[in-house]
Scaffold this active site. Structure first.
Site, PDB file in Angstrom:
ATOM      1  N   HIS A 369       0.796  -1.226   0.000  1.00 25.06           N
ATOM      2  CA  HIS A 369       0.000   0.000   0.000  1.00 25.06           C
ATOM      3  C   HIS A 369       0.827   1.274   0.000  1.00 25.06           C
ATOM      4  O   HIS A 369       0.261   2.368   0.114  1.00 25.06           O
ATOM      5  CB  HIS A 369      -0.918   0.057   1.219  1.00 25.06           C
ATOM      6  CG  HIS A 369      -1.984  -0.983   1.235  1.00 25.06           C
ATOM      7  ND1 HIS A 369      -3.240  -0.775   0.695  1.00 25.06           N
ATOM      8  CD2 HIS A 369      -1.992  -2.237   1.720  1.00 25.06           C
ATOM      9  CE1 HIS A 369      -3.972  -1.862   0.868  1.00 25.06           C
ATOM     10  NE2 HIS A 369      -3.236  -2.772   1.481  1.00 25.06           N
ATOM     11  N   LYS A 560      -8.042  14.073   4.614  1.00 24.93           N
ATOM     12  CA  LYS A 560      -7.161  12.901   4.573  1.00 24.93           C
ATOM     13  C   LYS A 560      -6.116  13.108   5.650  1.00 24.93           C
ATOM     14  O   LYS A 560      -6.034  14.183   6.240  1.00 24.93           O
ATOM     15  CB  LYS A 560      -6.497  12.766   3.200  1.00 24.93           C
ATOM     16  CG  LYS A 560      -5.878  14.078   2.689  1.00 24.93           C
ATOM     17  CD  LYS A 560      -5.300  13.955   1.285  1.00 24.93           C
ATOM     18  CE  LYS A 560      -6.325  13.994   0.198  1.00 24.93           C
ATOM     19  NZ  LYS A 560      -6.433  12.793  -0.616  1.00 24.93           N
ATOM     20  N   ARG A 561      -5.302  12.066   5.924  1.00 24.26           N
ATOM     21  CA  ARG A 561      -4.222  12.263   6.882  1.00 24.26           C
ATOM     22  C   ARG A 561      -3.359  13.455   6.450  1.00 24.26           C
ATOM     23  O   ARG A 561      -3.198  13.723   5.263  1.00 24.26           O
ATOM     24  CB  ARG A 561      -3.365  10.997   6.967  1.00 24.26           C
ATOM     25  CG  ARG A 561      -4.034   9.881   7.724  1.00 24.26           C
ATOM     26  CD  ARG A 561      -4.379  10.299   9.136  1.00 24.26           C
ATOM     27  NE  ARG A 561      -3.185  10.412   9.939  1.00 24.26           N
ATOM     28  CZ  ARG A 561      -2.761   9.483  10.789  1.00 24.26           C
ATOM     29  NH1 ARG A 561      -3.458   8.377  10.973  1.00 24.26           N
ATOM     30  NH2 ARG A 561      -1.655   9.659  11.473  1.00 24.26           N
ATOM     31  N   LYS A 566       1.033  14.538   0.695  1.00 21.16           N
ATOM     32  CA  LYS A 566      -0.334  14.806   0.264  1.00 21.16           C
ATOM     33  C   LYS A 566      -0.542  16.307  -0.043  1.00 21.16           C
ATOM     34  O   LYS A 566      -1.538  16.706  -0.619  1.00 21.16           O
ATOM     35  CB  LYS A 566      -1.328  14.336   1.325  1.00 21.16           C
ATOM     36  CG  LYS A 566      -1.327  12.808   1.507  1.00 21.16           C
ATOM     37  CD  LYS A 566      -2.296  12.375   2.589  1.00 21.16           C
ATOM     38  CE  LYS A 566      -2.192  10.903   2.954  1.00 21.16           C
ATOM     39  NZ  LYS A 566      -2.911  10.018   1.999  1.00 21.16           N
ATOM     40  N   THR A 668      -8.489   6.637  -1.884  1.00 20.54           N
ATOM     41  CA  THR A 668      -9.853   6.110  -2.005  1.00 20.54           C
ATOM     42  C   THR A 668     -10.850   7.237  -1.767  1.00 20.54           C
ATOM     43  O   THR A 668     -11.979   7.173  -2.237  1.00 20.54           O
ATOM     44  CB  THR A 668     -10.109   4.958  -1.019  1.00 20.54           C
ATOM     45  OG1 THR A 668      -9.607   5.341   0.268  1.00 20.54           O
ATOM     46  CG2 THR A 668      -9.420   3.687  -1.465  1.00 20.54           C
ATOM     47  N   LYS A 672     -14.586   8.341  -3.542  1.00 15.24           N
ATOM     48  CA  LYS A 672     -15.809   8.698  -2.804  1.00 15.24           C
ATOM     49  C   LYS A 672     -16.359  10.023  -3.304  1.00 15.24           C
ATOM     50  O   LYS A 672     -17.567  10.179  -3.531  1.00 15.24           O
ATOM     51  CB  LYS A 672     -15.523   8.768  -1.295  1.00 15.24           C
ATOM     52  CG  LYS A 672     -15.182   7.405  -0.697  1.00 15.24           C
ATOM     53  CD  LYS A 672     -14.514   7.502   0.678  1.00 15.24           C
ATOM     54  CE  LYS A 672     -13.820   6.174   0.985  1.00 15.24           C
ATOM     55  NZ  LYS A 672     -12.847   6.247   2.078  1.00 15.24           N
TER      56      LYS A 672
END
Ligand code: 26V
Length: 821
Positions: A369, A560-561, A566, A668, A672
């Site tokens: 992952h 998100k984290r 990111k 993911t 969504k």
């Protein structure tokens, strides 16, 4: 708007009549909670309602288990240190088709289903994407009819609760079990011994030949099972999530007590407790801690002993294990299971190495992952040896085997051989868990097409060359039940009215919605559903944070984290640049926008925590500047979790998926949002690439460097300073942040963070800034033409059914596990 659910023939509910249900709820309240209606608290009603539905689930559960047993079906075992489930009530009620009946039944008792539903704590047994994927997979396996068990740890404290104090993240313990857990069944009788430390003895035959090894652990404790039923759509199948809890072995405790050693007894009890006490709240680095390795072994051995016991009682022979069991490793966290199965097969069940190794490889499969080097697990050899001495020996034996194969293949030089080794030899010797998982599995998959290709080119390049038929791709998915039907009942109803019911059971039918993008009246209805979802979010922000938000503004969301790769920082800097533009050019026709952020930072991740503070500092300044005239607002939503996501995702106009290309394995959240009609602004990273292919180039805003370009820049000497100096907007924004415009109480607060961008900018914020800002202005332009915007949004919904985790699970079933689905 509430989702009306239809009963299906498969479902054999004994009592769907609301009146009878109400009577059952009262019964449950009295006899199982021990209260009568006059004194019951709302939590009591919640428990009673859950118990009534759980009874029905148990019927299906036993049927499902019996069917699989009688058919001699191959079972899937999904080993994961994380299951980020969130709330279960809506999931179970909706999947069983009893939502409306329960709502009515509760109403006759004066109880509002939505009110009690909100009291259910989130089961937050995961950090982020990896844990949520495990939860979506469990639901999809039950839906598509794969007989499966999820195995994990029943953490007493899940993911920490985040509060924001003066803009800073504060972590508080999360206590989801405070009011008990009405879903689970404790199985005291289903417990297995777990050992640590000690010595390994060899047993030799009379003629001096080595017969077997016996591990004599120094510490021993028990893993006790807690089962939660997982209901598929329409109650199709019910599978089991089995979570292990640590408990002291009674005799040890008794001995100590009897010897008057009360403290010693307590120590044993605490040691056992510690194993299932708390989820590690980091999704990278922080590895290497002894308790973490103990947790990994604890749940791996308990799960394997359970699997072997079940297999032996049905088939009596372990040679058939690979035909009847597929054991899946969710990342390397359970990779120790490879050596544990080898130990059980050789030392307990007396198979030879070759047979055991063959069985193991045919049984295990592994999903990778992440490619982030700091998240690739490895353990120092001395620690490993001390905790799991027998496993260390087995690792050496496996290593000898694969290095022999590598050398025999005649295609590797010394350096390549050393990269294949399970032991990292340069510097401190460490056990590489990724290599172990790879060596011990017949299938290794990535989670998006791009990520899988990068796996082949980078971390697993050599192992891939040695075993070229093992790596395969399985692009992630999300369950449409939770992420569309339950969280967005308004949109679900609208889709039903447009294209009928079929998509509820066959999500591919969503494509029929495509032509409605051209239909002006449908677009208006779509916009009004979105508007209602935005009002719901605005009301929540008002209630929780006292911030007023205009639901007609563009809702731009990054949840998100918090992680540098990111790039929440890119988003915040762009907000600062936009703020500057709005102030400098008040005459321009700016489109009102609210930028939402939500996410947790690992407690030890300094920069991530500083980024949260920056978001809050920037929000404070922008939100109260009258010159902005409400055209831009920034909101950091505290304690982002699954339940918050269920409110935020349906309310988004714009989905921020802006990781440095090559670094987000899949994502993911991106799926969504698209499924709920948000347009994506994103890089060509992870599953964004495939989302773009599905929705079409016109219906997504792609910007920035590609993964290849990022790699190229990094190797050819990237100089962020010139990128910054070439962009006046970026230079000004950085200068403002750096000089303390947003931190007047501590002007140097962001100096180092900004200097990092000038000096190395590992995540290419500067390199991508202008492209990102341009893409945002394109977003504004499309948003301005609102019918066009909604046409694109509708096409996103219509074209993202492929990202259902049912599709992903069918691919796992057919191509990895070899089970029908
Ligand atoms: C790593 C570590 C390292 C040691 C400390 C504890 C810990 C906990 C978790 C992890 C694994 C992180 C990997 C991960 O979460 N990957 C995410 O997986 C998602 C599902 O496949 C994917 O969508 C995300 O892109 C990816 O970042």
């Amino acid at each position: 708007m509430t989702l009306k659910t239809t009963e299906l023939p498969r479902l054999n509910l004994t009592n769907p009549d609301p009146k009878a249900l109400a009577a059952e709820i009262l019964q449950a309240l009295k006899y199982r909670v021990g209260k009568d209606a006059t004194v019951a608290t709302r939590e009591d009603w919640l428990t009673a309602a859950i118990k009534v539905v759980r009874d029905r689930i148990v019927d299906r559960w036993h049927e499902s288990t019996k069917e699989a047993y009688e058919a001699g079906a191959k079972r899937v075992y999904y080993l994961s240190l994380e299951f980020l489930i969130g709330r279960l009530m809506r999931d179970a009620f909706s999947n069983l088709g009893v939502m409306d009946a329960m709502r009515e039944a509760l109403a006759t008792l004066g109880v509002d289903l939505d009110v009690i539903a909100a009291l259910e704590p989130d089961a937050a047994l995961g950090n982020g994407g990896l844990g949520r994927l495990a939860a979506c997979f469990m639901e999809s396996m039950a839906t598509v009819g794969v007989p499966a068990h999820g195995y994990g740890i029943r953490y007493a404290n899940g993911m920490f609760r985040q509060e924001i104090h003066d803009g800073w993240q504060v972590e508080l313990p999360e206590t989801w079990l405070d009011h008990g857990n009405p879903w689970e069944f404790e199985r005291r009788e289903r417990s297995f011994e777990v050992g640590f430390g000690g010595t390994v003895e060899s047993v030799t035959s009379k003629d001096g030949r080595l017969e077997r090894h016996v591990w004599k652990p120094h510490d021993r404790l028990l893993a006790v099972a807690y089962d939660t039923p997982v209901v598929g759509w329409r109650g199709n199948r019910v599978n089991t999530l089995r979570l292990w809890s640590g408990m002291p072995i009674d005799p040890i405790l008794l001995d100590a007590f009897n010897a008057g050693d009360h403290i010693g007894a307590l120590r044993e009890s605490n040691k056992a407790d510690a194993l299932s006490r708390v989820l590690y709240p980091a999704d990278s680095s922080e590895a290497g801690q002894e308790l973490r390795l103990r947790q990994e072994y604890f749940f791996s051995t308990a799960s394997l002993q359970d699997i072997i016991q079940r297999h032996l009682s049905q088939y009596g022979d372990l040679l058939t294990l690979p035909d009847k069991a597929a054991i899946h490793l969710n990342d390397t966290h359970p990779a120790i299971a490879v050596t544990e199965l080898m130990r059980l097969l050789m030392d307990v069940h007396l198979l030879d190495f070759d047979t055991a190794w063959d069985i193991s490889k045919r049984t295990f499969a592994y999903t990778n992952h992440t490619l982030l080097p700091e998240a690739l697990e490895s353990w120092a050899v001395p620690l490993f040896e001390r905790l799991l001495p027998r496993h260390m020996q087995i690792i050496y034996a496996i290593n000898a085997e694969i290095l022999l194969e590598a050398r025999a293949s005649d295609q590797f030089n010394g350096e390549e051989i050393s990269r294949i080794s399970l032991i990292q030899e340069n510097g401190e010797r460490r056990v590489r868990m990724g290599n172990l998982a790879f060596a011990g599995s017949h299938s290794i998959n990535g989670v998006s097409a791009l990520h899988t290709e990068l796996m082949k080119e980078t971390v697993f390049a050599d192992l891939h060359r040695l075993y070229p038929d093992r790596i395969n791709n399985k692009t992630n998915g999300i369950t449409p039940r939770r992420w569309l039907f339950q969280s967005n009942p308004g949109l679900t109803t609208l889709i039903r009215e447009a294209i009928g019911e079929r998509f509820l059971d066959d999500i591919d039918a969503l494509t029929e919605l495509d032509r409605f993008a051209e239909d002006a009246s449908f677009r208006e209805q779509f916009a009004s559903v979105k508007r209602a979802n935005k009002e719901r979010l605005a009301a929540l922000i008002m209630e929780r944070q006292g911030i007023r938000i205009d639901p007609s503004a563009l809702f731009d969301i990054q949840i998100k984290r918090i992680h540098e790769y990111k790039r929440q920082l890119l988003n915040i800097i762009e907000a600062v640049a936009l703020y500057d533009q709005i102030r400098s050019h008040p005459e321009r026709d700016w489109m009102p926008r609210v930028k939402f952020f939500g996410g947790k930072a690992a407690p030890s991740y300094h920069n991530a925590k500083l980024i949260i503070k920056l978001a809050n500092d920037v929000a404070r300044v922008i939100n109260r500047d009258p010159a902005v005239r409400g055209l831009l607002k920034v909101v950091f939503v505290p304690n982002y979790n699954v339940s918050t996501a269920e409110i935020m995702v349906p309310a988004a106009d714009l989905s921020e998926q802006i990781s440095t290309a090559g670094m987000e394995a899949s994502g993911t959240g991106n799926m969504k949002f698209a499924l709920n009609g948000a347009l994506t602004i994103g890089t060509l990273d992870g599953a964004n690439v495939e989302i773009k292919e599905c929705v079409g180039d016109e219906n997504i805003f792609i910007f920035g460097l590609t993964a290849d370009e990022v790699a190229e820049r990094r190797s050819n000497g990237y100089t962020p300073r010139s990128a910054i100096e070439g962009s006046p907007e970026l230079s000004q924004a950085l200068a403002a942040i750096s000089s303390g415009v947003f931190s007047p109480d501590d002007r140097n607060r962001y100096r180092d963070l900004m200097d990092g961008l000038y000096q190395h900018d590992w995540f290419m914020v500067a390199a991508d800034f202008d492209a990102y800002a341009d893409a945002q202005r394109q977003v504004d332009a499309v948003w301005r033409d609102s019918p066009d915007w909604y046409a694109r949004a509708i096409r996103n919904v219509a074209r993202t059914g492929w990202f259902s985790s049912d599709r992903t699970i069918r691919q796992y079933a057919n191509e990895i596990w070899n089970v029908p689905a």
